[in-house]
Design a protein around this motif. Sequence first.
Motif, PDB file in Angstrom:
ATOM      1  N   THR A 195       0.822  -1.203   0.000  1.00  0.00           N
ATOM      2  CA  THR A 195       0.000   0.000   0.000  1.00  0.00           C
ATOM      3  C   THR A 195       0.858   1.255   0.000  1.00  0.00           C
ATOM      4  O   THR A 195       1.807   1.365   0.766  1.00  0.00           O
ATOM      5  N   GLU A 196       0.500   2.197  -0.847  1.00  0.00           N
ATOM      6  CA  GLU A 196       1.191   3.482  -0.806  1.00  0.00           C
ATOM      7  C   GLU A 196       0.385   4.449   0.043  1.00  0.00           C
ATOM      8  O   GLU A 196      -0.788   4.672  -0.196  1.00  0.00           O
ATOM      9  N   ASN A 197       1.009   5.022   1.038  1.00  0.00           N
ATOM     10  CA  ASN A 197       0.298   5.964   1.895  1.00  0.00           C
ATOM     11  C   ASN A 197       1.304   6.743   2.730  1.00  0.00           C
ATOM     12  O   ASN A 197       2.489   6.436   2.730  1.00  0.00           O
ATOM     13  N   LYS A 198       0.783   7.720   3.449  1.00  0.00           N
ATOM     14  CA  LYS A 198       1.685   8.574   4.225  1.00  0.00           C
ATOM     15  C   LYS A 198       1.873   8.105   5.657  1.00  0.00           C
ATOM     16  O   LYS A 198       2.692   8.641   6.394  1.00  0.00           O
ATOM     17  N   ILE A 199       1.073   7.138   6.081  1.00  0.00           N
ATOM     18  CA  ILE A 199       1.158   6.733   7.489  1.00  0.00           C
ATOM     19  C   ILE A 199       2.452   5.976   7.763  1.00  0.00           C
ATOM     20  O   ILE A 199       3.141   6.244   8.745  1.00  0.00           O
ATOM     21  N   LEU A 200       2.791   5.043   6.877  1.00  0.00           N
ATOM     22  CA  LEU A 200       3.977   4.218   7.107  1.00  0.00           C
ATOM     23  C   LEU A 200       5.223   4.927   6.595  1.00  0.00           C
ATOM     24  O   LEU A 200       5.332   5.219   5.402  1.00  0.00           O
ATOM     25  N   THR A 201       6.178   5.163   7.486  1.00  0.00           N
ATOM     26  CA  THR A 201       7.435   5.764   7.057  1.00  0.00           C
ATOM     27  C   THR A 201       8.327   4.696   6.434  1.00  0.00           C
ATOM     28  O   THR A 201       8.093   3.498   6.589  1.00  0.00           O
ATOM     29  N   LYS A 202       9.362   5.142   5.740  1.00  0.00           N
ATOM     30  CA  LYS A 202      10.278   4.223   5.072  1.00  0.00           C
ATOM     31  C   LYS A 202      10.954   3.312   6.115  1.00  0.00           C
ATOM     32  O   LYS A 202      11.123   2.112   5.881  1.00  0.00           O
ATOM     33  N   ASP A 203      11.328   3.886   7.243  1.00  0.00           N
ATOM     34  CA  ASP A 203      11.958   3.114   8.314  1.00  0.00           C
ATOM     35  C   ASP A 203      11.052   1.985   8.811  1.00  0.00           C
ATOM     36  O   ASP A 203      11.469   0.833   8.921  1.00  0.00           O
ATOM     37  N   THR A 204       9.819   2.334   9.094  1.00  0.00           N
ATOM     38  CA  THR A 204       8.888   1.325   9.586  1.00  0.00           C
ATOM     39  C   THR A 204       8.699   0.213   8.568  1.00  0.00           C
ATOM     40  O   THR A 204       8.539  -0.957   8.915  1.00  0.00           O
ATOM     41  N   ARG A 205       8.724   0.579   7.295  1.00  0.00           N
ATOM     42  CA  ARG A 205       8.583  -0.437   6.250  1.00  0.00           C
ATOM     43  C   ARG A 205       9.697  -1.481   6.325  1.00  0.00           C
ATOM     44  O   ARG A 205       9.462  -2.677   6.126  1.00  0.00           O
TER      45      ARG A 205
END
Lengths: 373, 373, 373, 373, 373
Positions: B254-264
Amino acid sequence: SKTAMKRISVKQLAPKGLRFDSWVGHRPRPGALPGTLVIKPDALPTRVTLIAYGEINFIEKDIEDPKEIETFLKEWPVVWVSVEGLGNKQILKDISDVFNIHRLALEDVVNTPQRSKVEEFEDTFFIIQRLARWTDTVVTEQLSLFFSKTFVVSFQESHEESLKPIRERIRNAKGRVRQYHADYLAYAIMDTCFDNYFPVLEGISEKVESLEKQIVADSEEVAIPDIHRLKRQLLTIRRAIWPHREMLATLLRTENKILTKDTRIYLRDCHDHVIQIIDLVETYRELISGLFDMHLTYISNKMNEVMKVLTIIATIFIPLTFISGIYGMNFNSGTSPYNMPELHWYYGYPFALSLMGLTAMGLIYFFKRRKWI
Amino acid sequence: SKTAMKRISVKQLAPKGLRFDSWVGHRPRPGALPGTLVIKPDALPTRVTLIAYGEINFIEKDIEDPKEIETFLKEWPVVWVSVEGLGNKQILKDISDVFNIHRLALEDVVNTPQRSKVEEFEDTFFIIQRLARWTDTVVTEQLSLFFSKTFVVSFQESHEESLKPIRERIRNAKGRVRQYHADYLAYAIMDTCFDNYFPVLEGISEKVESLEKQIVADSEEVAIPDIHRLKRQLLTIRRAIWPHREMLATLLRTENKILTKDTRIYLRDCHDHVIQIIDLVETYRELISGLFDMHLTYISNKMNEVMKVLTIIATIFIPLTFISGIYGMNFNSGTSPYNMPELHWYYGYPFALSLMGLTAMGLIYFFKRRKWI
Amino acid sequence: SKTAMKRISVKQLAPKGLRFDSWVGHRPRPGALPGTLVIKPDALPTRVTLIAYGEINFIEKDIEDPKEIETFLKEWPVVWVSVEGLGNKQILKDISDVFNIHRLALEDVVNTPQRSKVEEFEDTFFIIQRLARWTDTVVTEQLSLFFSKTFVVSFQESHEESLKPIRERIRNAKGRVRQYHADYLAYAIMDTCFDNYFPVLEGISEKVESLEKQIVADSEEVAIPDIHRLKRQLLTIRRAIWPHREMLATLLRTENKILTKDTRIYLRDCHDHVIQIIDLVETYRELISGLFDMHLTYISNKMNEVMKVLTIIATIFIPLTFISGIYGMNFNSGTSPYNMPELHWYYGYPFALSLMGLTAMGLIYFFKRRKWI
Amino acid sequence: SKTAMKRISVKQLAPKGLRFDSWVGHRPRPGALPGTLVIKPDALPTRVTLIAYGEINFIEKDIEDPKEIETFLKEWPVVWVSVEGLGNKQILKDISDVFNIHRLALEDVVNTPQRSKVEEFEDTFFIIQRLARWTDTVVTEQLSLFFSKTFVVSFQESHEESLKPIRERIRNAKGRVRQYHADYLAYAIMDTCFDNYFPVLEGISEKVESLEKQIVADSEEVAIPDIHRLKRQLLTIRRAIWPHREMLATLLRTENKILTKDTRIYLRDCHDHVIQIIDLVETYRELISGLFDMHLTYISNKMNEVMKVLTIIATIFIPLTFISGIYGMNFNSGTSPYNMPELHWYYGYPFALSLMGLTAMGLIYFFKRRKWI
Amino acid sequence: SKTAMKRISVKQLAPKGLRFDSWVGHRPRPGALPGTLVIKPDALPTRVTLIAYGEINFIEKDIEDPKEIETFLKEWPVVWVSVEGLGNKQILKDISDVFNIHRLALEDVVNTPQRSKVEEFEDTFFIIQRLARWTDTVVTEQLSLFFSKTFVVSFQESHEESLKPIRERIRNAKGRVRQYHADYLAYAIMDTCFDNYFPVLEGISEKVESLEKQIVADSEEVAIPDIHRLKRQLLTIRRAIWPHREMLATLLRTENKILTKDTRIYLRDCHDHVIQIIDLVETYRELISGLFDMHLTYISNKMNEVMKVLTIIATIFIPLTFISGIYGMNFNSGTSPYNMPELHWYYGYPFALSLMGLTAMGLIYFFKRRKWI
């Protein structure tokens, strides 16, 4: 007693629908015109009811002549025509004329059973579902839906009141059904259809559980036909539910103006339910297959036990009987001193008994060492 | 003794949850309004606790009235509302109002069990997971998460303190949880959920290992219900863990603003763990199925051995007994010289014994050549 | 009696086509030129008939020289050339010249059996199907179609009149076939081919049902070769129908000018039928496999019962015989008071009989407690 | 003797690693900080060696303090740091600092076993592989690689010299390794890892072959635990090799500057090897499963033979013994002419013997006709 | 006799290649340089022949020094170099130099067996196939092809003349091979390779058919090793043919200038053949597995029959023998009137015989009711 029990099982089996023909269904003969309607000999008479509603009011009516419907279509925001029983070819054709239903679609409505699917026609969707009911066995029937933004036509094979709760919600303006378009009504009908699978699975689960208890308790009363019937019922549910998954996925993937964004969220929820039902069905199938294996092992174990008892008794007593046989021979001890002098020993009989006792004890020791007893 | 052991097994089985109903779960009746909450009769009372934190400080509070939460949401960077026990319908509804939770999502929170999944709503994610615990059997419960950039709401069925280590990390500012947004907290909760599967698999692995030892040692004490219970537990874990794979893949896609790159990157790690758990579950399943086959072979082999003993003893002694039977007949040798002259031979008895001995030796030689003894 | 029945089954089996060679088929030898035609020794003589039609009229003609066809192609909107029997190499080559058929395609027409497939050549489609017929067993033959917007060429192996209903519809201008292009005619032929599978499945379903009844009733008469033959037939149907699915999907996916939008809707319907047939075949396969397992269990159960009877009788009477053997020994009671004094007791005989009775009762009690009787 | 053999097998089994725990592995407790390193109690001490090279020369060095590495990184085109043994947490952390390794990646290096995978970090690749060795059983260990254009860091669990041949090639400037970048070195290491599976498969193949010979020769000595151990070993290899396929596919799919076009060709070759290994493993698995079935059939056949011998002997002699029993009865022929007159016939005894002979011959004829003897 | 037959089977088995090693193949030792050629000890001497042709003429030549080839490459439109036998490392290397073959590709040519695959190098294709031959068992060998627009190099392990028919077609200018480029020649070689599978499948089909007849006729002579050998052969064919499917799909998908549109149509035909072969192999596999199950059922049935005969005879005669045993006891009827007065009855003996007769009849009636006789 076991034989008696089996016979009862077989009898019980018969009325519970061990019949295949409903799987193949009634079809036009090969080469028939596409769109040929084959009314089944046991089809119920067709009953048509209409319910039309807007946000403020609603109206209900039994329809005799399908042409009446057209005025409602013009006057009301949403019209739901519910057709129950597929026995009257003319009424079905008239309704298909009113809603401009493709003749192949109408063929699928009548020539049940069809696989669940969705088809898109210019401004309508055509959906086939299977309703399932639990009456100590699984009973399924076909529910066909045509819907656009303003109308829903539903076709049911039976006169069962599976959709009554939705009618109630329309009457009482409960929930949002009265504020939404016909696509929400179609969703509500579909959802009710899936909801009906959970009581069926509860029925199945009870049967599986009682079977499991019987088998674990190693009961003599385990009826193989019961396992078979359960497998059969799961096969029926599986065949009914699987195609819904693809149907809903297709419906959700389709871009069109009939389905609003809100309804799509609700349909996504339906999709989750279908996957959950499939998941449960597959789990039960696996469980039953495991139970069957377990039952087979018990049968083998039981055979082993029977064999052991036979072997122990026979191998102890056969040698003893042989010894007694020896001293039952009639050799004339008067002819020579070699002919059975034991018979005339002072302790002859106690000697023979002791010989037997020792033989028996030796064998018992042998069996004990093998852990047979 | 074996029967006694079996009976004990069956008794042990009962309290260890050989019940299916939790698989189907409690559902609203078919046709009910979508979003209907069905509070289970055995649901625990609802307890709500809040922990709000920023990089520098944090605050903890027990919530009585969910409306209090709104002030925290305005004042703190990250707010975690933890709901334990699903018994109080009103509180659950109030919380869903505060966080603007869709009524279908709330229905999934309450009407457990649901399949693990992720759903995206405008600015929140809704995630369903299954927590697993090992208490000599597998116990699972549903953990539902709502999270955005600034808050996490977690719903648990039990009052178990599975998430306590995370609370500790927040209190002690251990690791980076206090420096990151709510998405990292959501990750930490998810990760803890997956971590809990490893002790469960260790429990399973011990059971499998001891079962394997028993079966390889060809022990008489192998309880089929034990194999079945193990299969059942693996089935439960499998049903619980499989959907997480798709859930995480969807979340990562999913592309969205909630998840940051780090969390991914952290979530990718979770994904690897889930695949590893699935891999282990499948391997154990295959192993147990192999053990079952092996056990069946032992049963057959044992039967063969029993049969061999019976056959050897019986086929040696039956002919001998027959011979002794012959010389036990009462034909009158006074009537004719043909009537059992052997009885009056000088070496009659030794002759009969030798005949028996030869017969026995012949048979023993036959068995030896067949490698039966 | 059982042996007799089995022998009959084996005989019945032979004429019903337990032959594999038709699966591999007749092929050119390895390394032969691509496009080599191998006329089968048992190929039927080639018969060519033509039917040409437009909306208003139609004409039928038996073709001797394929070159005649060309005039019809110029004068009529739709021309259908039907070739029955593949025994005449020259005629087949002449026809392929008239319609410009690729030599590899013609090879596939003649060197049967081929897998069902669709191939697109510049302005024609080449389709291979398998027709199935039920004559108490499944008989299949290859039906090859070439079609463009204006002509259809069909090749059949047999002289069977499977396509007669379509010819009738053309003659009587029934349905829309006369108003549409050649692609609709091609659809009609394909559809008829699929329609023919349903009677086959009905035949199978009857056999399965009677087998199921036999097995559930635990009949002694269950012939394993019958199960095998049924499996074989389903294997044949499965191999025949499966590739059609991909064939139709490919056809529907292809973008071209030959297939009109209307015909595509009809082909979509064919696709649904094929999936339904596949679904039924797979369900029957699973069912038969379940029946087979069930039958195996009955065999085991029967063995158990036989063993039990033997064990009960043998273990009761063997000890009794032993006792009678003891009192049949000839120890000389005159030699010592220890030698079988029982023989001279006043109640010696009743005592021995009682001893036997008690032993028997003890054993019967033992069997009762084990629930063997 | 068989029991003895079995016991030996069980003993042999134990040291050959019938232990599961290595499958689950050592993990941080649930809820632990992500990136927590859990040093195993049996981890070997960490040894670090460095080899740096360019096209012309090379240098080797044992590293005590990881910070030394930085100077080599600046001065040499390619630096390979080889870490053997994972027992020293501080050294591992220092190395990860030098190469800027993500803490989750380092966690995966230490908390073995992990599934094989590839992860891309900004300018490095992180790869996990499983090395397999054949020491009469399969032993696997984890090999983790970090590599960029200029360096490779490899982590091994053991001190085994699996990578020695590559070191030799660098020293001797054999092949192209000295002319290429670090990506080629990484490839060489990966390739060596896959090469090691072929000797393992050869070991397996020898075991399978000898098992097959035993089973086909219908040997009594077939040890079921041997089959089980072989299955287990294949399961281990399978779990080890399968994820490599996806790993390599991902690596080849990734677009980046680290992998040159040349190295990609070499990696494609690795990919082919992995598929070949998987193919072999699956084939052996299928073969063993077939052997197991075959063995079961032999057990059944053997039982049949045993039963036949018993049946033949028993059913011949039991009636004969009955006849001899009749003429052993003591009816007083003095009381009436009906009481056993045969005993006093002139040919009484020959008559009885003939009766027995005829009975036996009749039974033998019956068995012959049934083809039992 | 059965044992004798089995032993023969085992002996027959050995020369028919129950050897695994060819599956793993000869490999360089782990860590060897990529591109290392390992000439097998049993590799045949290398023979190189060249055939060069254009539309009008052709030339054939045996090549001693591969460098000669270069002049032909310049002068002729198409050059086919056929290499038979892989025993001479130097010649192989020289040829690879002439055609600029990648060393990894050459390694795959020599280190057989490799999986079938296609690889694209700048202006050449590299293809690995497996040739299959039927010599009462399946024999496979590797056929490697390099081809561009102007040349084909083929490598075969044996000196078998599998490709002779193509050579003949070139010589006789039969078909279009002389008018087309080298890609058509490559197609022709590939096609011949697939054509060779059909005779193999015919061989298999004959074996399966005869096995089926044996099993259906319930013959005693069914040799389990025969089933196993057949399974093995199918496994070999399956492993050989499966990868060709992907190989051809990849080849057809690749965009390049070497393959003309015409050749692609021919290759599509090859692809259909491969799918057909796979389809047949899978069908035979399923059939054999069904036959195996059927055979197991017969074994069980036979056991049942044997047990029944034993049970019937034993349970009838054991009670009779008991009765005769009773009246063989020696109780002194002179001591008391209770001691066996029957012995002195007038009709004592007839009474005893009647008692026996009634017992036997009762038991026979019991067996009849159970439908055992």
